[in-house]
Design a protein around this motif. Structure first.
Motif, mmCIF file in Angstrom:
data_model
loop_
_atom_site.group_PDB
_atom_site.id
_atom_site.type_symbol
_atom_site.label_atom_id
_atom_site.label_comp_id
_atom_site.label_asym_id
_atom_site.label_seq_id
_atom_site.Cartn_x
_atom_site.Cartn_y
_atom_site.Cartn_z
ATOM 1 N N GLY A 150 -4.676 -12.601 5.334
ATOM 2 C CA GLY A 150 -4.158 -12.105 6.600
ATOM 3 C C GLY A 150 -2.827 -11.396 6.456
ATOM 4 O O GLY A 150 -2.628 -10.295 6.998
ATOM 5 N N TYR A 151 -1.906 -12.001 5.718
ATOM 6 C CA TYR A 151 -0.605 -11.356 5.512
ATOM 7 C C TYR A 151 -0.750 -10.049 4.738
ATOM 8 O O TYR A 151 -0.055 -9.060 5.015
ATOM 9 C CB TYR A 151 0.346 -12.300 4.778
ATOM 10 N N THR A 152 -1.643 -10.026 3.767
ATOM 11 C CA THR A 152 -1.838 -8.811 2.963
ATOM 12 C C THR A 152 -2.365 -7.667 3.816
ATOM 13 O O THR A 152 -1.868 -6.530 3.740
ATOM 14 C CB THR A 152 -2.809 -9.096 1.806
ATOM 15 N N LEU A 153 -3.368 -7.948 4.639
ATOM 16 C CA LEU A 153 -3.972 -6.908 5.470
ATOM 17 C C LEU A 153 -2.941 -6.303 6.422
ATOM 18 O O LEU A 153 -2.847 -5.074 6.566
ATOM 19 C CB LEU A 153 -5.141 -7.500 6.259
ATOM 20 N N SER A 154 -2.141 -7.148 7.059
ATOM 21 C CA SER A 154 -1.124 -6.648 7.989
ATOM 22 C C SER A 154 -0.114 -5.762 7.285
ATOM 23 O O SER A 154 0.302 -4.715 7.818
ATOM 24 C CB SER A 154 -0.395 -7.817 8.660
ATOM 25 N N ASN A 155 0.284 -6.161 6.097
ATOM 26 C CA ASN A 155 1.336 -5.425 5.413
ATOM 27 C C ASN A 155 0.833 -4.186 4.681
ATOM 28 O O ASN A 155 1.637 -3.419 4.149
ATOM 29 C CB ASN A 155 2.084 -6.368 4.470
ATOM 30 N N ILE A 156 -0.468 -3.973 4.694
ATOM 31 C CA ILE A 156 -1.031 -2.691 4.261
ATOM 32 C C ILE A 156 -1.116 -1.734 5.455
ATOM 33 O O ILE A 156 -0.739 -0.567 5.375
ATOM 34 C CB ILE A 156 -2.422 -2.883 3.633
ATOM 35 N N ALA A 157 -1.593 -2.247 6.605
ATOM 36 C CA ALA A 157 -1.841 -1.385 7.764
ATOM 37 C C ALA A 157 -0.557 -0.974 8.476
ATOM 38 O O ALA A 157 -0.432 0.165 8.932
ATOM 39 C CB ALA A 157 -2.771 -2.105 8.750
ATOM 40 N N ARG A 158 0.405 -1.892 8.574
ATOM 41 C CA ARG A 158 1.580 -1.653 9.417
ATOM 42 C C ARG A 158 2.403 -0.430 8.997
ATOM 43 O O ARG A 158 2.775 0.395 9.857
ATOM 44 C CB ARG A 158 2.440 -2.906 9.466
ATOM 45 N N PRO A 159 2.715 -0.231 7.712
ATOM 46 C CA PRO A 159 3.508 0.951 7.347
ATOM 47 C C PRO A 159 2.804 2.273 7.650
ATOM 48 O O PRO A 159 3.465 3.302 7.853
ATOM 49 C CB PRO A 159 3.716 0.779 5.826
ATOM 50 N N LEU A 160 1.461 2.248 7.694
ATOM 51 C CA LEU A 160 0.718 3.475 7.952
ATOM 52 C C LEU A 160 0.890 3.981 9.382
ATOM 53 O O LEU A 160 0.514 5.116 9.695
ATOM 54 C CB LEU A 160 -0.768 3.253 7.645
ATOM 55 N N LEU A 161 1.448 3.141 10.275
ATOM 56 C CA LEU A 161 1.723 3.598 11.634
ATOM 57 C C LEU A 161 2.651 4.813 11.638
ATOM 58 O O LEU A 161 2.613 5.632 12.562
ATOM 59 C CB LEU A 161 2.346 2.466 12.452
ATOM 60 N N GLY A 162 3.479 4.918 10.611
ATOM 61 C CA GLY A 162 4.378 6.061 10.521
ATOM 62 C C GLY A 162 3.646 7.383 10.355
ATOM 63 O O GLY A 162 4.222 8.449 10.605
ATOM 64 N N LEU A 163 2.380 7.331 9.943
ATOM 65 C CA LEU A 163 1.603 8.552 9.723
ATOM 66 C C LEU A 163 0.656 8.860 10.878
ATOM 67 O O LEU A 163 -0.094 9.834 10.817
ATOM 68 C CB LEU A 163 0.792 8.417 8.422
ATOM 69 N N ALA A 164 0.656 8.022 11.927
ATOM 70 C CA ALA A 164 -0.272 8.207 13.042
ATOM 71 C C ALA A 164 0.020 9.506 13.781
ATOM 72 O O ALA A 164 1.175 9.826 14.091
ATOM 73 C CB ALA A 164 -0.175 7.025 14.005
#
Length: 428
Positions: free
Chosen positions: A104-118
């Protein structure tokens, strides 16, 4: 850092002891401190990003309050449905909870930084949902890990301490984001991408520093590891105790009032408060929570968890009604700090009450039901709050949420009051 926090938690003199001694311990187990540190670094990463989402939506992507409500509602609902499955699964696996927590922690910390590219708000919705899927996988097993490691008489303290470090990470993240935006020359998107670094630290710390026992159920129930674990009952709402069901129903009602705290930042943005100052407001909210979380948990253990929760809910009602009257940044600061102080005081009590009701072998499932109850209300709550704001006014949205919170607090006291609080009130 672990040693420093062990000292803060009163652990420096702790030695291995028998079960009888563990029952009377006054110091937090090392596993609780490590899980607190994991939450600190994860929220460090998260709160570099989360307070920037309403600003990203309003300024870059031209989306309004309704889009923010939909994003936060769907994301929280997805997380909550998964929390029931993950909590139950950790019980079925005999209390082997670490693997789900790491994933769970791994998945969140992969997806969250990508918000900068939305490039649009639906992409923000997708990535925020993936982030919350990770939260859904980890939250119930992690809460159960905290409960497994802590004697029953100090679980309010343990959850309060955990929430204090969680909120401390939020302070660090938002202050870092504010400092970087103010002085480094990096733009908003680059700041979001850098959130991957503390997120990696959280995953690494959890992977290396948490060790699980062979089975949770056999340890808690006094069986040897060779004995078969008793089967779990079917996963049905009707099998929960009546007090538990009442408590969860009242919590669900309160969740309709508990709109995302990002709406506080959106209010400030519409009042003309600058981005850096909004990050400082967010930091102040979480600092206030961190200051009162541990002490609030200890007070809940001593005077009753329902009593602290009631205070927190009433303070929420007052805070949101006051936000409906705010017209400048001074008012925003004062109400936000008041809100953070009292909400932080009650956070540990809310989770510790679940452990009061749950059988030790079903803690993961119980926390799963707890998070599911909150998630069932998340989408309509977010959309309702955002719609009231967008089609009427921010004041109406905050007044509605405050009034509903006050009604939920009344129901808690009159209909779903914990039996332990009644006994505590008679003995004090």
């Amino acid at each position: 850092m672990i040693n420093i926090l062990r000292y803060y938690a009163g652990m420096e003199k702790q030695k291995p002891c028998a079960d009888h001694d563990a029952t009377h311990r006054k110091t937090l187990p090392q596993a609780v401190v490590v899980l607190g540190l994991v939450s600190f670094f994860n929220d460090f990463a998260s709160d570099i990003v989360i307070p920037l989402i309403p600003i990203l939506l309003a300024s870059v992507l031209a989306a309004g309050p309704m889009a923010l409500g939909l994003i936060e509602g769907i994301a929280d609902a997805l997380a909550s449905f998964l929390k029931l499955w993950s909590g139950r699964h950790s019980d079925v696996m005999g209390g082997r909870r670490k693997k789900l927590t790491v994933v769970g922690y791994t998945l969140s910390n992969i997806a969250r930084p990508l918000l900068g590219l939305a490039a649009s708000w639906p992409v923000v919705l997708l990535l925020r949902s993936i982030d919350r899927v990770g939260k859904g996988l980890r939250s119930a097993p992690r809460d159960a890990l905290v409960a497994d490691a802590t004697p029953s008489h100090m679980r309010g303290y343990a959850f309060g301490f955990h929430r204090a470090l969680d909120n401390g990470g939020a302070v660090a993240g938002s202050l870092t984001a504010a400092a970087v935006l103010a002085w480094s020359g990096l733009d908003l998107i680059e700041v979001i991408l850098w959130s991957a670094l503390p997120g990696f630290v959280a995953v690494l710390l959890l992977s290396v520093a948490i060790k699980e026992k062979e089975t949770h159920a056999t340890t808690m129930m006094g069986h040897t590891s060779s004995e078969a674990r008793p089967p779990l009952p079917p996963l049905r709402w009707s099998l929960l105790s009546l007090p538990t069901r009442r408590y969860l129903l009242v919590l669900t009602l309160f969740t309709f009032a508990r709109a995302s705290e990002t709406f506080i930042l959106l209010l400030g943005y519409q009042l003309g408060v600058g981005v850096v100052e909004l990050l400082l407001v967010w930091s102040a909210i979480n600092l206030a929570k961190a200051i009162t979380s541990t002490a609030g948990g200890q007070l809940a253990d001593r005077y009753g968890r329902g009593s602290l929760l009631l205070v927190g809910w009433l303070a929420f009602a007052v805070s949101f009604m006051s936000l409906g009257l705010v017209t400048d940044n001074t008012g925003l600061w004062l109400v936000s700090i008041f809100y953070g102080l009292f909400i932080g005081m009650s956070e540990g009590a809310e989770r510790a009450l679940i452990t009061d009701y749950a059988h030790p072998a079903e803690r993961g499932t119980a926390f799963g039901w707890y998070h599911l109850a909150l998630g069932l209300a998340a989408i309509p709550a977010g959309v309702l709050f955002g719609s009231l704001w967008q089609f009427h006014s921010a004041s109406l949205a905050f007044f509605f949420a405050g009034g509903l919170a006050a009604f939920a607090a009344l129901l808690l006291r009159l209909w779903a009051w914990p039996a332990n609080d009644t006994m505590n009130s008679k003995s004090n």
